[in-house]
Design a protein around this motif. Sequence first.
Motif, mmCIF file in Angstrom:
data_model
loop_
_atom_site.group_PDB
_atom_site.id
_atom_site.type_symbol
_atom_site.label_atom_id
_atom_site.label_comp_id
_atom_site.label_asym_id
_atom_site.label_seq_id
_atom_site.Cartn_x
_atom_site.Cartn_y
_atom_site.Cartn_z
ATOM 1 N N PRO A 86 32.648 -1.512 -17.280
ATOM 2 C CA PRO A 86 33.503 -2.124 -17.842
ATOM 3 C C PRO A 86 34.633 -1.046 -18.568
ATOM 4 O O PRO A 86 34.468 0.005 -18.437
ATOM 5 C CB PRO A 86 32.893 -2.575 -19.365
ATOM 6 C CG PRO A 86 31.415 -2.402 -18.781
ATOM 7 C CD PRO A 86 31.264 -1.319 -17.603
ATOM 8 N N MET A 87 35.876 -1.619 -18.939
ATOM 9 C CA MET A 87 36.892 -0.727 -19.686
ATOM 10 C C MET A 87 36.526 -0.706 -21.027
ATOM 11 O O MET A 87 36.294 -1.690 -21.747
ATOM 12 C CB MET A 87 38.136 -1.266 -19.057
ATOM 13 C CG MET A 87 39.319 -0.472 -20.123
ATOM 14 S SD MET A 87 40.992 -1.212 -20.142
ATOM 15 C CE MET A 87 41.532 -0.591 -18.598
ATOM 16 N N TYR A 88 36.520 0.397 -21.645
ATOM 17 C CA TYR A 88 36.391 0.877 -23.158
ATOM 18 C C TYR A 88 37.839 1.689 -23.642
ATOM 19 O O TYR A 88 37.659 2.687 -23.027
ATOM 20 C CB TYR A 88 35.103 1.294 -23.524
ATOM 21 C CG TYR A 88 33.898 0.388 -23.170
ATOM 22 C CD1 TYR A 88 33.583 -0.707 -23.852
ATOM 23 C CD2 TYR A 88 32.938 0.917 -22.276
ATOM 24 C CE1 TYR A 88 32.822 -1.706 -23.475
ATOM 25 C CE2 TYR A 88 31.970 -0.129 -21.893
ATOM 26 C CZ TYR A 88 31.812 -1.156 -22.679
ATOM 27 O OH TYR A 88 30.669 -2.128 -22.165
ATOM 28 N N ASN A 89 38.460 1.241 -24.348
ATOM 29 C CA ASN A 89 39.590 2.079 -24.825
ATOM 30 C C ASN A 89 40.447 2.484 -23.590
ATOM 31 O O ASN A 89 40.573 3.861 -23.752
ATOM 32 C CB ASN A 89 39.149 3.112 -25.969
ATOM 33 C CG ASN A 89 38.506 2.306 -27.342
ATOM 34 O OD1 ASN A 89 39.185 1.376 -27.587
ATOM 35 N ND2 ASN A 89 37.332 2.667 -27.629
ATOM 36 N N ALA A 133 34.202 -3.948 -11.813
ATOM 37 C CA ALA A 133 34.723 -3.352 -13.185
ATOM 38 C C ALA A 133 35.358 -4.652 -13.917
ATOM 39 O O ALA A 133 35.485 -5.864 -13.421
ATOM 40 C CB ALA A 133 36.073 -2.626 -12.883
ATOM 41 N N THR A 134 35.121 -4.290 -15.232
ATOM 42 C CA THR A 134 35.706 -5.292 -16.084
ATOM 43 C C THR A 134 36.579 -4.898 -16.990
ATOM 44 O O THR A 134 36.515 -3.657 -17.161
ATOM 45 C CB THR A 134 34.537 -6.318 -16.977
ATOM 46 O OG1 THR A 134 33.707 -5.236 -17.585
ATOM 47 C CG2 THR A 134 33.515 -7.043 -15.958
ATOM 48 N N GLN A 135 37.461 -5.890 -17.588
ATOM 49 C CA GLN A 135 38.257 -5.496 -18.581
ATOM 50 C C GLN A 135 38.743 -6.554 -19.463
ATOM 51 O O GLN A 135 38.956 -7.674 -19.088
ATOM 52 C CB GLN A 135 39.504 -4.744 -18.381
ATOM 53 C CG GLN A 135 40.523 -5.500 -17.532
ATOM 54 C CD GLN A 135 41.865 -4.552 -17.018
ATOM 55 O OE1 GLN A 135 41.323 -3.359 -16.455
ATOM 56 N NE2 GLN A 135 42.984 -4.790 -17.253
ATOM 57 N N GLY A 136 39.013 -6.365 -20.673
ATOM 58 C CA GLY A 136 39.552 -7.445 -21.769
ATOM 59 C C GLY A 136 40.795 -8.175 -21.364
ATOM 60 O O GLY A 136 41.079 -9.259 -21.329
ATOM 61 N N GLY A 145 46.486 2.974 -18.594
ATOM 62 C CA GLY A 145 44.963 3.164 -18.495
ATOM 63 C C GLY A 145 44.595 2.168 -17.387
ATOM 64 O O GLY A 145 44.676 0.869 -17.217
ATOM 65 N N ASP A 146 43.766 2.816 -16.411
ATOM 66 C CA ASP A 146 43.478 2.165 -14.976
ATOM 67 C C ASP A 146 42.121 2.888 -14.811
ATOM 68 O O ASP A 146 41.983 3.627 -13.993
ATOM 69 C CB ASP A 146 44.416 2.352 -14.131
ATOM 70 C CG ASP A 146 44.101 1.424 -12.837
ATOM 71 O OD1 ASP A 146 42.814 0.943 -12.659
ATOM 72 O OD2 ASP A 146 45.135 1.134 -11.993
ATOM 73 N N HIS A 147 41.085 2.136 -15.246
ATOM 74 C CA HIS A 147 39.679 2.643 -14.942
ATOM 75 C C HIS A 147 39.130 2.582 -13.550
ATOM 76 O O HIS A 147 38.424 3.603 -13.340
ATOM 77 C CB HIS A 147 38.660 2.288 -15.928
ATOM 78 C CG HIS A 147 38.404 0.627 -16.182
ATOM 79 N ND1 HIS A 147 39.137 -0.081 -15.854
ATOM 80 C CD2 HIS A 147 37.159 0.316 -16.100
ATOM 81 C CE1 HIS A 147 38.416 -1.364 -15.814
ATOM 82 N NE2 HIS A 147 37.546 -0.958 -15.792
ATOM 83 N N VAL A 148 39.670 1.733 -13.025
ATOM 84 C CA VAL A 148 39.263 1.433 -11.698
ATOM 85 C C VAL A 148 39.859 2.294 -10.688
ATOM 86 O O VAL A 148 39.076 2.932 -9.816
ATOM 87 C CB VAL A 148 39.632 -0.035 -11.305
ATOM 88 C CG1 VAL A 148 39.429 -0.201 -9.589
ATOM 89 C CG2 VAL A 148 39.039 -1.082 -11.992
ATOM 90 N N ALA A 149 41.130 2.568 -11.163
ATOM 91 C CA ALA A 149 41.933 3.859 -10.015
ATOM 92 C C ALA A 149 41.091 5.192 -10.232
ATOM 93 O O ALA A 149 40.865 5.874 -9.528
ATOM 94 C CB ALA A 149 43.275 3.841 -10.347
ATOM 95 N N ALA A 169 39.268 -9.258 -14.554
ATOM 96 C CA ALA A 169 40.179 -8.888 -15.575
ATOM 97 C C ALA A 169 40.503 -10.080 -16.688
ATOM 98 O O ALA A 169 40.378 -11.340 -16.056
ATOM 99 C CB ALA A 169 41.461 -8.180 -15.398
ATOM 100 N N GLY A 170 40.952 -9.740 -17.796
ATOM 101 C CA GLY A 170 41.234 -10.834 -18.734
ATOM 102 C C GLY A 170 40.156 -11.591 -19.458
ATOM 103 O O GLY A 170 40.476 -12.713 -19.819
ATOM 104 N N VAL A 171 39.123 -10.911 -19.620
ATOM 105 C CA VAL A 171 37.688 -11.589 -20.278
ATOM 106 C C VAL A 171 38.077 -11.818 -21.778
ATOM 107 O O VAL A 171 37.241 -12.833 -22.337
ATOM 108 C CB VAL A 171 36.555 -10.856 -19.845
ATOM 109 C CG1 VAL A 171 36.386 -10.926 -18.327
ATOM 110 C CG2 VAL A 171 36.297 -9.435 -20.443
ATOM 111 N N LYS A 172 38.864 -11.204 -22.390
ATOM 112 C CA LYS A 172 39.097 -11.321 -23.677
ATOM 113 C C LYS A 172 40.306 -12.141 -24.005
ATOM 114 O O LYS A 172 40.688 -12.337 -25.224
ATOM 115 C CB LYS A 172 39.218 -9.868 -24.576
ATOM 116 C CG LYS A 172 37.802 -9.080 -24.386
ATOM 117 C CD LYS A 172 36.767 -9.808 -25.363
ATOM 118 C CE LYS A 172 35.572 -8.961 -25.479
ATOM 119 N NZ LYS A 172 34.478 -9.813 -26.057
ATOM 120 N N VAL A 173 40.703 -12.855 -23.023
ATOM 121 C CA VAL A 173 42.154 -13.569 -23.280
ATOM 122 C C VAL A 173 41.751 -14.924 -22.628
ATOM 123 O O VAL A 173 41.035 -15.299 -21.931
ATOM 124 C CB VAL A 173 43.259 -12.804 -22.439
ATOM 125 C CG1 VAL A 173 44.328 -14.194 -22.392
ATOM 126 C CG2 VAL A 173 43.624 -11.772 -22.774
#
Length: 199
Positions: A86-89, A133-136, A145-149, A169-173
């Motif tokens: 997951p992405m954090y900050n 990977a996940t991100q909000g 910020g591109d944690h996957v790359a 992507a977009g799990v917090k939207v």
Amino acid sequence: MSKLLVINGSVIPSDKSNSHEMARVFLEEYKKVNPNDEIIELDLNKLVVGTNVLTTETFSTYWGEEEGMKYINQLKDVDKLLVIAPMYNFHVSGMLKNYIDHVALANQTFSYKYATKGASIGLLDKLKVQILATQGAPKGWYQWGDHVAYLKGTWEFMGAKVAEPILLAGVKVEPLSTQSPKEIVSSITSDLIAAAKKF
Ligand SMILES: Cc1cc2nc3c(=O)[nH]c(=O)nc-3n(C[C@H](O)[C@H](O)[C@H](O)COP(=O)(O)O)c2cc1C
């Protein structure tokens, strides 16, 4: 028979985690296709390799037999690696960065020995990697910020062959933010199953 190492880089408890649900779906299919494979799981929340930060104090022991070298040898022993990220900050978790700090070691997982013009040689050349990977935020919201790359480039630098990463992507939207991990991940089940079959 192959050996598959699964690294958990999420701080979210399994039953509430989107990335864990992705891994669950992926592994369910993977086990159907590869019933005899050995699957080894590393939960970085519970291991020194995930929680020990590289500092002036830890520098002299960081790559010792019980820490860095143990995990470097494990990477040389397994055939495949599944990374839960997951992405954090705007980055991977600190735990996953700590793990990479332990295993990205010159002359063990990469070498400058035969380098020309700044290139390097990756030494994990029998390892195959799949990144989940996940991100909000939706994909592309952050240019910084591109944690996957970062992950793909880092494993390739160490010589691994990295399959196309899967980013949820977009799990917090909305609409995903109102859904459970199972519901959210159901939108990409076919991608996960296809990737697991090929891995
Ligand atoms: C402390 C924290 C920091 C986060 N930072 C970001 C971020 O910088 N960008 C983003 O898109 N999402 C961010 N998120 C959202 C997570 O990437 C997302 O909820 C992810 O699904 C959480 O891990 P899981 O997949 O294991 O559930 C953050 C979540 C937490 C808890």
